[in-house]
Design a protein around this motif. Structure first.
Motif, PDB file in Angstrom:
ATOM      1  N   GLN A 252      -6.694  -2.220  -0.418  1.00 54.36           N
ATOM      2  CA  GLN A 252      -6.400  -0.803  -0.607  1.00 54.36           C
ATOM      3  C   GLN A 252      -7.581   0.065  -0.158  1.00 54.36           C
ATOM      4  O   GLN A 252      -7.386   1.141   0.409  1.00 54.36           O
ATOM      5  CB  GLN A 252      -6.065  -0.502  -2.071  1.00 54.36           C
ATOM      6  N   GLU A 253      -8.791  -0.407  -0.397  1.00 55.17           N
ATOM      7  CA  GLU A 253      -9.975   0.334   0.019  1.00 55.17           C
ATOM      8  C   GLU A 253     -10.173   0.255   1.530  1.00 55.17           C
ATOM      9  O   GLU A 253     -10.545   1.246   2.164  1.00 55.17           O
ATOM     10  CB  GLU A 253     -11.212  -0.198  -0.711  1.00 55.17           C
ATOM     11  N   VAL A 254      -9.911  -0.901   2.109  1.00 52.71           N
ATOM     12  CA  VAL A 254     -10.025  -1.057   3.565  1.00 52.71           C
ATOM     13  C   VAL A 254      -8.999  -0.163   4.252  1.00 52.71           C
ATOM     14  O   VAL A 254      -9.302   0.488   5.255  1.00 52.71           O
ATOM     15  CB  VAL A 254      -9.832  -2.530   3.982  1.00 52.71           C
ATOM     16  N   ARG A 255      -7.803  -0.111   3.707  1.00 51.97           N
ATOM     17  CA  ARG A 255      -6.725   0.691   4.309  1.00 51.97           C
ATOM     18  C   ARG A 255      -7.115   2.162   4.438  1.00 51.97           C
ATOM     19  O   ARG A 255      -6.710   2.838   5.382  1.00 51.97           O
ATOM     20  CB  ARG A 255      -5.446   0.542   3.494  1.00 51.97           C
ATOM     21  N   GLU A 256      -7.947   2.660   3.525  1.00 51.23           N
ATOM     22  CA  GLU A 256      -8.368   4.063   3.579  1.00 51.23           C
ATOM     23  C   GLU A 256      -9.273   4.361   4.776  1.00 51.23           C
ATOM     24  O   GLU A 256      -9.268   5.481   5.288  1.00 51.23           O
ATOM     25  CB  GLU A 256      -9.093   4.434   2.284  1.00 51.23           C
ATOM     26  N   VAL A 257     -10.065   3.385   5.209  1.00 46.89           N
ATOM     27  CA  VAL A 257     -11.016   3.631   6.296  1.00 46.89           C
ATOM     28  C   VAL A 257     -10.701   2.879   7.581  1.00 46.89           C
ATOM     29  O   VAL A 257     -11.176   3.255   8.654  1.00 46.89           O
ATOM     30  CB  VAL A 257     -12.468   3.302   5.852  1.00 46.89           C
ATOM     31  N   LEU A 258      -9.885   1.827   7.499  1.00 47.01           N
ATOM     32  CA  LEU A 258      -9.558   1.020   8.666  1.00 47.01           C
ATOM     33  C   LEU A 258      -8.145   0.442   8.501  1.00 47.01           C
ATOM     34  O   LEU A 258      -7.957  -0.762   8.313  1.00 47.01           O
ATOM     35  CB  LEU A 258     -10.594  -0.106   8.813  1.00 47.01           C
ATOM     36  N   PRO A 259      -7.128   1.309   8.532  1.00 48.11           N
ATOM     37  CA  PRO A 259      -5.764   0.866   8.219  1.00 48.11           C
ATOM     38  C   PRO A 259      -5.232  -0.259   9.108  1.00 48.11           C
ATOM     39  O   PRO A 259      -4.418  -1.066   8.663  1.00 48.11           O
ATOM     40  CB  PRO A 259      -4.924   2.140   8.375  1.00 48.11           C
ATOM     41  N   GLU A 260      -5.711  -0.336  10.334  1.00 48.21           N
ATOM     42  CA  GLU A 260      -5.227  -1.383  11.233  1.00 48.21           C
ATOM     43  C   GLU A 260      -5.671  -2.788  10.815  1.00 48.21           C
ATOM     44  O   GLU A 260      -5.156  -3.790  11.319  1.00 48.21           O
ATOM     45  CB  GLU A 260      -5.662  -1.112  12.684  1.00 48.21           C
ATOM     46  N   ALA A 261      -6.583  -2.881   9.863  1.00 48.04           N
ATOM     47  CA  ALA A 261      -7.063  -4.182   9.387  1.00 48.04           C
ATOM     48  C   ALA A 261      -6.331  -4.649   8.132  1.00 48.04           C
ATOM     49  O   ALA A 261      -6.716  -5.641   7.525  1.00 48.04           O
ATOM     50  CB  ALA A 261      -8.565  -4.126   9.127  1.00 48.04           C
ATOM     51  N   VAL A 262      -5.262  -3.953   7.754  1.00 45.77           N
ATOM     52  CA  VAL A 262      -4.523  -4.311   6.540  1.00 45.77           C
ATOM     53  C   VAL A 262      -3.066  -4.576   6.892  1.00 45.77           C
ATOM     54  O   VAL A 262      -2.454  -3.829   7.659  1.00 45.77           O
ATOM     55  CB  VAL A 262      -4.621  -3.181   5.484  1.00 45.77           C
ATOM     56  N   VAL A 263      -2.532  -5.663   6.344  1.00 51.58           N
ATOM     57  CA  VAL A 263      -1.129  -6.013   6.547  1.00 51.58           C
ATOM     58  C   VAL A 263      -0.458  -6.185   5.188  1.00 51.58           C
ATOM     59  O   VAL A 263      -1.117  -6.503   4.199  1.00 51.58           O
ATOM     60  CB  VAL A 263      -0.971  -7.314   7.379  1.00 51.58           C
ATOM     61  N   GLU A 264       0.831  -5.953   5.159  1.00 49.31           N
ATOM     62  CA  GLU A 264       1.603  -6.150   3.929  1.00 49.31           C
ATOM     63  C   GLU A 264       2.441  -7.399   4.092  1.00 49.31           C
ATOM     64  O   GLU A 264       3.134  -7.567   5.095  1.00 49.31           O
ATOM     65  CB  GLU A 264       2.490  -4.931   3.657  1.00 49.31           C
ATOM     66  N   GLU A 265       2.375  -8.289   3.109  1.00 42.15           N
ATOM     67  CA  GLU A 265       3.144  -9.530   3.149  1.00 42.15           C
ATOM     68  C   GLU A 265       3.978  -9.655   1.888  1.00 42.15           C
ATOM     69  O   GLU A 265       3.558  -9.238   0.813  1.00 42.15           O
ATOM     70  CB  GLU A 265       2.208 -10.737   3.281  1.00 42.15           C
ATOM     71  N   SER A 266       5.157 -10.251   2.048  1.00 39.88           N
ATOM     72  CA  SER A 266       6.058 -10.445   0.916  1.00 39.88           C
ATOM     73  C   SER A 266       5.937 -11.865   0.380  1.00 39.88           C
ATOM     74  O   SER A 266       5.833 -12.826   1.147  1.00 39.88           O
ATOM     75  CB  SER A 266       7.505 -10.197   1.340  1.00 39.88           C
ATOM     76  N   TYR A 267       5.961 -11.977  -0.924  1.00 39.74           N
ATOM     77  CA  TYR A 267       5.973 -13.257  -1.626  1.00 39.74           C
ATOM     78  C   TYR A 267       7.073 -13.174  -2.668  1.00 39.74           C
ATOM     79  O   TYR A 267       6.905 -12.551  -3.710  1.00 39.74           O
ATOM     80  CB  TYR A 267       4.612 -13.529  -2.295  1.00 39.74           C
ATOM     81  N   GLY A 268       8.208 -13.766  -2.338  1.00 39.60           N
ATOM     82  CA  GLY A 268       9.358 -13.652  -3.230  1.00 39.60           C
ATOM     83  C   GLY A 268       9.823 -12.217  -3.265  1.00 39.60           C
ATOM     84  O   GLY A 268      10.072 -11.590  -2.240  1.00 39.60           O
ATOM     85  N   THR A 269       9.916 -11.673  -4.449  1.00 43.83           N
ATOM     86  CA  THR A 269      10.376 -10.288  -4.606  1.00 43.83           C
ATOM     87  C   THR A 269       9.219  -9.296  -4.604  1.00 43.83           C
ATOM     88  O   THR A 269       9.440  -8.099  -4.732  1.00 43.83           O
ATOM     89  CB  THR A 269      11.144 -10.130  -5.937  1.00 43.83           C
TER      90      THR A 269
END
Length: 87
Positions: free
Chosen positions: A35-52
Motif C-alpha cells: 500500500q505504501e509502495v503503491r503511493e509512490v511507485l504504483p507500477e510496482a504493485v500488483v493485485e492477486e486473488s486468493y480464493g475469495t
C-alpha cells in the motif's frame, strides 16, 4: 530523483495471516508494504486473488531499478562531498 521515492518507503517484517500461509509461506517475512509502495511507485504493485480474497503484492523486480538508481545518486553525492573535503 529516485532517492526521493526510496525515502518514502520503509522496510518491515511481518507474518501472513493464517488464510494466506498455505499459499504465501510461514514464518517471518521481510520487505515493504504494498500500500505504501503503491503511493509512490504504483507500477510496482500488483493485485492477486486468493480464493475469495485479494491482496496487494510488490513486484520487487520493478523496485530493483529504482533502488539501483537511488544508490547511484547517493554514490555521486558522496563522491562530490569527498572531493569538496580534499580541496
Amino acid at each position: 530523483m529516485t532517492i526521493d521515492i526510496v525515502r518514502k518507503l520503509r522496510g518491515v517484517t511481518w507474518e501472513w495471516k493464517d488464510e494466506f500461509k498455505k499459499d504465501l509461506g510461514e514464518g517471518e517475512m521481510g520487505g515493504v508494504i504494498a500500500q505504501e509502495v503503491r503511493e509512490v511507485l504504483p507500477e510496482a504493485v500488483v493485485e492477486e486473488s486468493y480464493g475469495t480474497r485479494s491482496i496487494l503484492k510488490v513486484d520487487y523486480m520493478k523496485l530493483t531499478g529504482v533502488l539501483i538508481e537511488a544508490v547511484k545518486e547517493l554514490d555521486k553525492r558522496v563522491r562530490e562531498l569527498e572531493n569538496d573535503r580534499t580541496i
